[in-house]
Design an enzyme around this catalytic site. Structure first.
Site, short mmCIF file in Angstrom:
data_model
loop_
_atom_site.label_atom_id
_atom_site.label_comp_id
_atom_site.label_asym_id
_atom_site.label_seq_id
_atom_site.Cartn_x
_atom_site.Cartn_y
_atom_site.Cartn_z
N HIS A 1 0.60 -1.54 0.09
CA HIS A 1 0.29 -0.21 0.21
C HIS A 1 1.06 1.68 -0.14
O HIS A 1 2.06 1.35 0.57
CB HIS A 1 -0.82 -0.24 1.03
CG HIS A 1 -1.96 1.66 1.76
ND1 HIS A 1 -1.36 2.14 2.30
CD2 HIS A 1 -2.50 2.19 0.76
CE1 HIS A 1 -2.39 3.10 2.62
NE2 HIS A 1 -2.51 3.24 0.67
N SER A 2 0.07 2.04 -1.04
CA SER A 2 1.04 3.39 -0.90
C SER A 2 2.44 3.66 -0.76
O SER A 2 3.11 3.37 -1.89
CB SER A 2 0.28 4.27 0.31
OG SER A 2 0.96 5.31 0.20
N MET A 3 3.18 3.88 -0.32
CA MET A 3 5.16 3.48 -0.50
C MET A 3 5.16 2.04 -0.29
O MET A 3 6.27 1.69 -0.62
CB MET A 3 5.54 4.16 1.14
CG MET A 3 7.34 3.81 1.58
SD MET A 3 7.36 4.46 3.22
CE MET A 3 6.96 2.49 4.04
#
Length: 281
Positions: free
Chosen positions: A100-102
């Site tokens: 997720h994301s990073m």
């Protein structure tokens, strides 16, 4: 929730905190959370991932995992080595990654750097890392050096009530959270110290990144991903991942399926069943 249990992974690089389900015979799935989040980010999805041996890591400098030594700095390259060290500690030769994301940015580069180790990617709100325009390289480097040197010797803020941390996390401009999700993350995101509590994450993680890859370099890495990829983005899209940028990056990946769902940046916490179905997990 009782779907995941606390565990640790000891590696030569440091001790990882993690959450793991009880399906050790399942397909290996390493879950990587977003910036300043932690492994609890994947608690809502965990009950629906019964076919996997799910290990959600606290990334280095986050949650209950080790921090880098005072004379070392966090970087994309170092984090790739950390993830491979964690997989080695688990005895996983080949595995899937849920990011997720990073965590999705790291997963993208991990698949490009070690294609023999990664069997599949499930990405939420990221495909590759944030790019840096080449003409800002010098100014970014100067800012990073100045702020890193100014950090030496500074103490973290201590707050007396964990509720302060819950409310602060809900209101942050990193990515606003609902109260239930914030409480879930704060449980691993603070630690007791003399006089109260402090954030458990390493303050160095909040500093400007000294060097960012150019968009051209990122796209070269995306073209090197050999495994199948499922990408899920929330609508409306975050400002750092515009539809135009997403389309350009998706076009680079040989085997990719891209879908979108209405929701916020943390839709995997607020709408876990829909996310699991959309990703094909």
């Amino acid at each position: 929730m009782t779907d995941l249990r606390d565990t640790v992974l000891d590696t030569a690089r440091g001790r990882f905190g993690a959450l793991r389900n009880d399906n050790i015979g399942g397909a290996p799935l390493l879950a990587l959370h977003g910036w300043l989040d932690n492994a609890a980010s994947f608690r809502p999805m965990a009950p629906m991932l019964t076919g996997y041996d799910l290990v959600a890591l606290d990334m280095p400098g986050h949650g209950r995992s080790f921090h880098y030594p005072a004379d070392a700095e966090y970087s994309l390259f170092s984090t790739i080595l950390d993830m491979l060290a964690a997989a080695d500690a688990l005895g996983w030769e080949r595995f899937a990654v849920l990011g997720h994301s990073m965590g999705g940015a790291i997963a993208s580069l991990l698949a490009a750097a070690a294609p023999d180790r990664i069997g599949r990617l499930f990405l939420i709100e990221a495909l590759g890392p944030l790019a840096g325009p080449e003409d800002t390289t010098a100014s970014r480097l100067r800012d990073a050096v100045t702020q890193r040197r100014a950090l030496d010797g500074k103490r973290k803020r201590v707050f007396t009530d964990p509720e302060v941390a819950v409310q602060a996390r809900m209101q942050t401009n990193i990515a606003a959270l609902d109260e239930a999700s914030s409480r879930m993350l704060i449980e691993r995101g603070i630690r007791a110290v003399e006089g109260g509590y402090e954030w458990s994450s390493d303050t160095r993680l909040t500093l400007p990144t000294a060097v960012r890859m150019s968009e051209a370099q990122i796209q070269v890495c995306l073209r090197a991903i050999e495994c199948p990829v499922a990408l899920l983005v929330a609508e409306p899209t975050p400002p750092y991942f515009t539809p135009a940028l997403r389309e350009a990056r998706v076009a680079c990946v040989p085997q990719i399926r891209s879908v979108s769902l209405p929701g916020s940046h943390h839709l995997h916490m607020t709408h876990p069943a829909e996310v699991v179905a959309a990703l094909g997990l």
